[in-house]
Scaffold this motif. Structure first.
Motif, mmCIF file in Angstrom:
data_model
loop_
_atom_site.group_PDB
_atom_site.id
_atom_site.type_symbol
_atom_site.label_atom_id
_atom_site.label_comp_id
_atom_site.label_asym_id
_atom_site.label_seq_id
_atom_site.Cartn_x
_atom_site.Cartn_y
_atom_site.Cartn_z
ATOM 1 N N ARG A 234 2.567 3.755 -1.397
ATOM 2 C CA ARG A 234 1.548 4.065 -0.627
ATOM 3 C C ARG A 234 1.824 4.523 0.950
ATOM 4 N NH1 ARG A 234 -3.362 1.438 -1.962
ATOM 5 N NH2 ARG A 234 -3.047 0.344 -3.717
ATOM 6 N N MET B 140 -3.290 3.773 3.922
ATOM 7 C CA MET B 140 -2.448 3.126 2.937
ATOM 8 C C MET B 140 -3.381 2.619 1.775
ATOM 9 S SD MET B 140 1.031 1.816 4.856
ATOM 10 C CE MET B 140 1.688 0.828 3.296
ATOM 11 N N GLU B 141 -4.389 1.739 2.105
ATOM 12 C CA GLU B 141 -5.275 1.425 1.152
ATOM 13 C C GLU B 141 -5.990 2.493 0.506
ATOM 14 O OE1 GLU B 141 -5.619 -1.760 0.620
ATOM 15 O OE2 GLU B 141 -4.481 -2.352 2.156
ATOM 16 N N ASN B 142 -6.263 3.467 1.216
ATOM 17 C CA ASN B 142 -7.038 4.465 0.622
ATOM 18 C C ASN B 142 -6.349 5.386 -0.622
ATOM 19 O OD1 ASN B 142 -9.289 3.950 2.102
ATOM 20 N ND2 ASN B 142 -9.120 5.852 3.219
ATOM 21 N N GLN C 167 -2.911 1.308 8.168
ATOM 22 C CA GLN C 167 -3.083 0.425 7.039
ATOM 23 C C GLN C 167 -4.380 0.850 5.966
ATOM 24 O OE1 GLN C 167 -0.957 -2.061 6.819
ATOM 25 N NE2 GLN C 167 -1.658 -2.543 5.007
ATOM 26 N N ALA C 168 -5.206 1.352 6.745
ATOM 27 C CA ALA C 168 -6.521 1.833 6.064
ATOM 28 C C ALA C 168 -6.173 3.051 5.191
ATOM 29 C CB ALA C 168 -7.910 2.343 7.059
ATOM 30 N N THR D 255 -4.962 4.847 -3.372
ATOM 31 C CA THR D 255 -4.162 4.685 -4.697
ATOM 32 C C THR D 255 -4.244 5.666 -5.608
ATOM 33 O OG1 THR D 255 -5.716 2.468 -4.138
ATOM 34 C CG2 THR D 255 -5.135 2.845 -6.359
ATOM 35 N N ASN E 190 1.821 1.769 -7.064
ATOM 36 C CA ASN E 190 0.810 1.733 -6.178
ATOM 37 C C ASN E 190 1.317 0.539 -5.178
ATOM 38 O OD1 ASN E 190 -1.320 3.523 -6.174
ATOM 39 N ND2 ASN E 190 -1.610 2.627 -8.101
ATOM 40 N N ASN E 191 2.584 0.243 -4.914
ATOM 41 C CA ASN E 191 3.125 -0.841 -4.098
ATOM 42 C C ASN E 191 3.238 -0.074 -2.599
ATOM 43 O OD1 ASN E 191 5.594 0.748 -3.817
ATOM 44 N ND2 ASN E 191 6.702 -0.694 -5.098
ATOM 45 N N LYS E 192 3.564 -1.105 -1.837
ATOM 46 C CA LYS E 192 3.671 -0.672 -0.528
ATOM 47 C C LYS E 192 4.396 0.397 0.035
ATOM 48 C CE LYS E 192 4.594 -3.694 2.959
ATOM 49 N NZ LYS E 192 4.886 -5.107 3.393
#
Ligand SMILES: *[C@@H]1O[C@H](CO)[C@@H](O)[C@H](O)[C@H]1NC(C)=O
Ligand SMILES: *[C@@H]1O[C@H](CO)[C@@H](O)[C@H](O)[C@H]1NC(C)=O
Ligand SMILES: *[C@@H]1O[C@H](CO)[C@@H](O)[C@H](O)[C@H]1NC(C)=O
Ligand SMILES: *[C@@H]1O[C@H](CO)[C@@H](O)[C@H](O)[C@H]1NC(C)=O
Ligand SMILES: *[C@@H]1O[C@H](CO)[C@@H](O)[C@H](O)[C@H]1NC(C)=O
Ligand SMILES: *[C@@H]1O[C@H](CO)[C@@H](O)[C@H](O)[C@H]1NC(C)=O
Ligand SMILES: *[C@@H]1O[C@H](CO)[C@@H](O)[C@H](O)[C@H]1NC(C)=O
Ligand SMILES: *[C@@H]1O[C@H](CO)[C@@H](O)[C@H](O)[C@H]1NC(C)=O
Ligand SMILES: CC(=O)N[C@H]1CO[C@H](CO)[C@@H](O)[C@@H]1O
Length: 490
Positions: free
Chosen positions: A178, A141-143, A138-139, A145, A173-175
Motif C-alpha cells: 500500500r 494507503m487505505e484507499n 494513512q487515508a 486496495t 495488500n499489506n502495508k
C-alpha cells in the motif's frame, strides 16, 4: 472468441518446424508442478471444437490479406490442429508495425479499437492540489486496495476449464504494498507538474516539520529530498521476467485442482528459428525506513495511463526472475528516479499531443523500452530485449523544445540515450546478447521447451552476428492488412 481471433491474427507468423517440442507453448511440467501447458488444454479442446469452423470465421475477415509464407500463398484453413499454435510468434520489427497500424486505426476512429482506460495506478485518489503527507498518507494507503481479478471461463470441456484471472497473494495488500502504491500515485502527480506551466494547478506535497513549520514541495527531487530527511533510503534495479499475457489458469475437472497456464507473447528472434517468450522488464526502487520495506516500479504499460510509476502484481515463480543495473547509492537512485520522471513527462506529453492509442503503449515502446532509456543513462548499455519504440516521435518533440530554448539537463541526457540505444526494429549487433539475456532462467530451468531450443540456436551464432532470417517472406503489408481487417470487422 473475438479476442482469440484477434490474437491469432495479430501474431500470425511463420510456423516453427518443431523439434524438441510440439508447440512453442509447451512447458516443462515436471519442473514446474503447478503449471499446465496451454497446448495440453488446447489439444484437449480440439476434440470438442471444430477448428475448421473457427478458421472459416477468421478467413471471412481476412480474404484480401496477402498470406505469403516463405514465398508461398497459404490458406489459413490449411493450417489446422495443434501446430497452429506455433503461429503465435512475432518478430520485433513486425511488433512495431502492428503497434503503428493499430494506432492509425484508433486515430481514424475505426470501431473495434477502444482506448484502454483503466486506472492502475489510480491517479484520482488524491483530492485537490495538495497532499498533506503527515495527515493524508494513512487515508491514501487505505484507499489503494488492489482487487482480485476473478477467474472468468474462456473455454471448457469435460476435462478442463480454461479461465482468465488473477487471485492476488496476501502480500498484495499489506502495508508495504500500500505504501508503494501511495508513493507511486504521488510521484505520478508530481510528474504531471513537470509539464504544467500553470501555477494555480501545481500539485504540492506538504510536510510538517518538527518546529511547527510546513514545507511544500512540487518537484520529484524535492519530494525525494524530504523522504530522505524522514529516514527513507532508495535503491534501484531493473527486474526482469517473462511477459504474461493472458493470466490464464486451468481447472482440472477430474481433480478440481487449479494450475497456472503460462501464455507469453513469443518473439521470433530471426536467429534461425529461435523463438523466445518476450521478456518483461521494469525499473524498480525499494524505499525503506526501519518499519517499511516497499518497492515500486517504472515502465510503459498497457492500461495504466502511459509511462508511469506503479505497483506490480507479484509475478509467479515460474515466470523467472533476474536483476540488472543495481544502483545501491541513495543519491544515485534518487537521481535516476528524477530522470525517469522527466522521461515519463516527455513520453506522456508526446502520447497526448499525437493522441496515441493506450497512452502511447506499444508505439512508444513496450515496458522494456522505457527501461532501456534509463539503462543507457545509468550504465551506457542496454540489457533488455526486444525494443520497438518509435523514438523519432520523442526526438521530434525534443527538437521542438530546443527551438524554444526549453531543454532541461535531464532531457538532454534522455535525448542522448534515445539516439544511442539499440533498436530492434532494425537488426543490430547487440541483439544476440540481449536476446540471450532476456531468458530469466538458468540453463536447465527454462519454463518453455522452445526456450531451451532457442538458447542453443542463438548461442550457436557468433558474438557479433545479427539475425539472419528477416521475417521469412511475411512482409509489412501482411501485418498492416491483418490489423486493418480486424479493426474493420470487429
Ligand atoms: C530450426 O532450424 C534448424 C536449422 O535451420 C533445423 O534443423 C531445425 O529442425 C529447426 N528446429 C525447429 C524447432 O524448428
Ligand atoms: C467441421 O467443419 C467443417 C467445415 O464446416 C466440416 O466440413 C466438418 O465436417 C466439421 N467437422 C466436424 C467433426 O464436425
Ligand atoms: C480516500 O477515499 C475517500 C472515499 O473515496 C475520499 O473521500 C478521500 O478523499 C480519499 N483520501 C485520500 C487521501 O485519497
Ligand atoms: C490556470 O488554471 C486555472 C484553474 O484551472 C484556470 O482557471 C486558469 O485559466 C489557468 N491559467 C492559464 C494561464 O491557463
Ligand atoms: C496453483 O496455482 C493456482 C493458481 O494460481 C492456485 O490457485 C493454487 O492454489 C496453486 N496450487 C498449489 C498446490 O500451489
Ligand atoms: C516509516 O514511514 C512510515 C510512513 O511515513 C511511518 O509511519 C513510520 O513511523 C516510519 N518508520 C520509522 C522508523 O521512521
Ligand atoms: C526488504 O525486502 C527485500 C525483498 O523483499 C528483502 O530482501 C530485504 O531483506 C528486506 N529488508 C528489510 C530491512 O526488511
Ligand atoms: C542498429 O542498426 C542500425 C541500422 O543498421 C544502425 O544505424 C545503428 O547504429 C545500430 N545501433 C546499434 C546500437 O547497434
Ligand atoms: C509551480 C511549481 O512549483 N512548478 C514546479 C514543477 O516542477 C518543476 C520541475 O521540478 C519545477 O521547476 C517547477 O517549479
Amino acid at each position: 472468441m473475438k479476442t482469440t481471433i484477434y490474437l491469432v491474427l495479430l501474431c500470425f507468423c511463420v510456423v516453427a518446424r518443431c523439434q524438441s517440442y510440439e508447440t512453442i507453448f509447451d512447458v516443462y511440467e515436471d519442473k514446474y508442478p503447478n503449471v499446465t501447458s496451454l497446448s495440453t488444454v488446447i489439444q484437449d479442446a480440439l476434440q470438442y471444437y471444430n477448428i475448421s469452423e473457427i478458421l472459416k470465421e477468421i478467413s471471412v475477415h481476412t480474404t484480401d490479406a496477402q498470406f505469403e509464407i516463405a514465398g508461398k500463398i497459404q490458406k489459413l484453413n490449411d493450417v489446422l490442429g495443434i501446430s497452429a499454435m506455433n503461429l503465435l510468434q512475432i518478430s520485433p520489427d513486425m511488433m512495431a508495425v502492428v503497434a503503428e497500424t493499430r494506432n492509425k486505426n484508433w486515430g481514424k476512429g475505426l470501431s473495434g479499437i477502444e482506448n484502454v482506460i483503466q486506472s492502475q495506478p489510480a491517479t484520482d485518489f488524491i483530492p485537490g492540489q495538495t497532499f498533506h503527507f503527515n495527515n493524508d498518507l494513512q487515508a491514501l494507503m487505505e484507499n489503494v486496495t488492489e482487487p482480485d481479478s476473478p477467474y472468468t471461463p474462456i473455454l471448457s470441456t469435460s476435462k478442463y476449464t480454461l479461465m482468465q484471472g488473477w487471485i492476488l497473494p496476501k502480500e498484495a495488500n499489506n502495508k508495504n504494498s500500500r505504501f508503494a502504491r501511495a508513493i507511486s500515485i504521488i510521484l505520478n502527480r508530481l510528474v504531471e507538474n513537470l509539464s504544467s506551466h500553470n501555477e494555480s494547478t501545481t500539485f504540492s506535497v506538504l510536510f510538517d516539520g518538527q518546529d511547527g513549520t510546513t514545507t511544500a514541495v512540487s518537484s520529484v527531487p524535492d519530494f525525494l529530498g524530504m523522504l530522505t530527511q524522514l529516514g527513507f533510503t532508495f535503491k534501484a534495479s531493473v527486474q526482469q521476467r517473462i511477459s504474461l499475457v493472458m493470466l490464464a489458469v486451468v481447472r482440472d475437472e477430474e481433480t478440481g485442482l487449479i494450475s497456472d497456464v503460462p501464455a507469453s507473447i513469443f518473439i521470433r528472434t530471426g536467429f534461425g528459428n529461435a523463438t523466445l517468450a518476450s521478456g518483461h522488464a521494469e525499473l524498480c526502487w525499494t524505499v525503506n525506513n526501519q518499519t517499511l520495506n516497499s518497492s515500486f516500479c517504472f515502465f510503459t504499460g498497457s492500461g495504466i495511463r502511459g509511462t508511469t510509476f506503479g505497483w506490480q502484481w507479484p509475478a509467479k515463480e515460474w515466470a523467472g526472475h533476474q536483476k540488472f543495473t543495481k544502483v545501491t547509492d541513495n543519491k544515485k537512485a534518487c537521481e535516476l528516479l528524477n530522470y525517469a520522471s522527466h522521461y515519463a513527462s516527455l513520453a506522456n506529453h508526446v502520447a497526448s499531443e499525437h493522441s496515441l492509442y493506450d497512452f502511447g503503449y506499444a508505439v512508444l515502446g513496450l515496458c522494456n523500452d522505457a527501461v532501456a532509456v534509463m539503462q543507457m543513462i545509468v550504465q551506457n548499455e542496454v540489457d533488455v530485449y526486444p525494443l520497438i519504440m518509435n523514438k523519432e516521435l520523442l526526438l521530434e518533440e525534443i527538437e521542438k523544445r530546443k527551438q524554444f530554448g526549453k531543454v532541461t539537463e535531464e532531457i538532454t541526457l534522455i535525448e542522448d540515450a534515445l539516439r544511442r540505444m539499440p533498436d530492434d526494429r532494425v537488426r543490430n549487433k547487440s541483439m544476440r546478447e540481449r536476446a540471450l539475456k532476456s531468458i530469466p532462467f538458468e540453463r536447465g530451468q527454462e519454463l518453455y521447451k522452445s526456450t531451451l531450443d532457442a538458447r542453443n540456436i542463438i548461442e550457436g551464432y557468433g558474438v557479433e552476428e545479427k539475425p539472419d532470417v528477416e521475417v521469412e517472406g511475411l512482409d509489412k503489408k501482411f501485418y498492416e492488412n491483418v490489423v486493418n481487417k480486424v479493426s474493420e470487422s470487429i
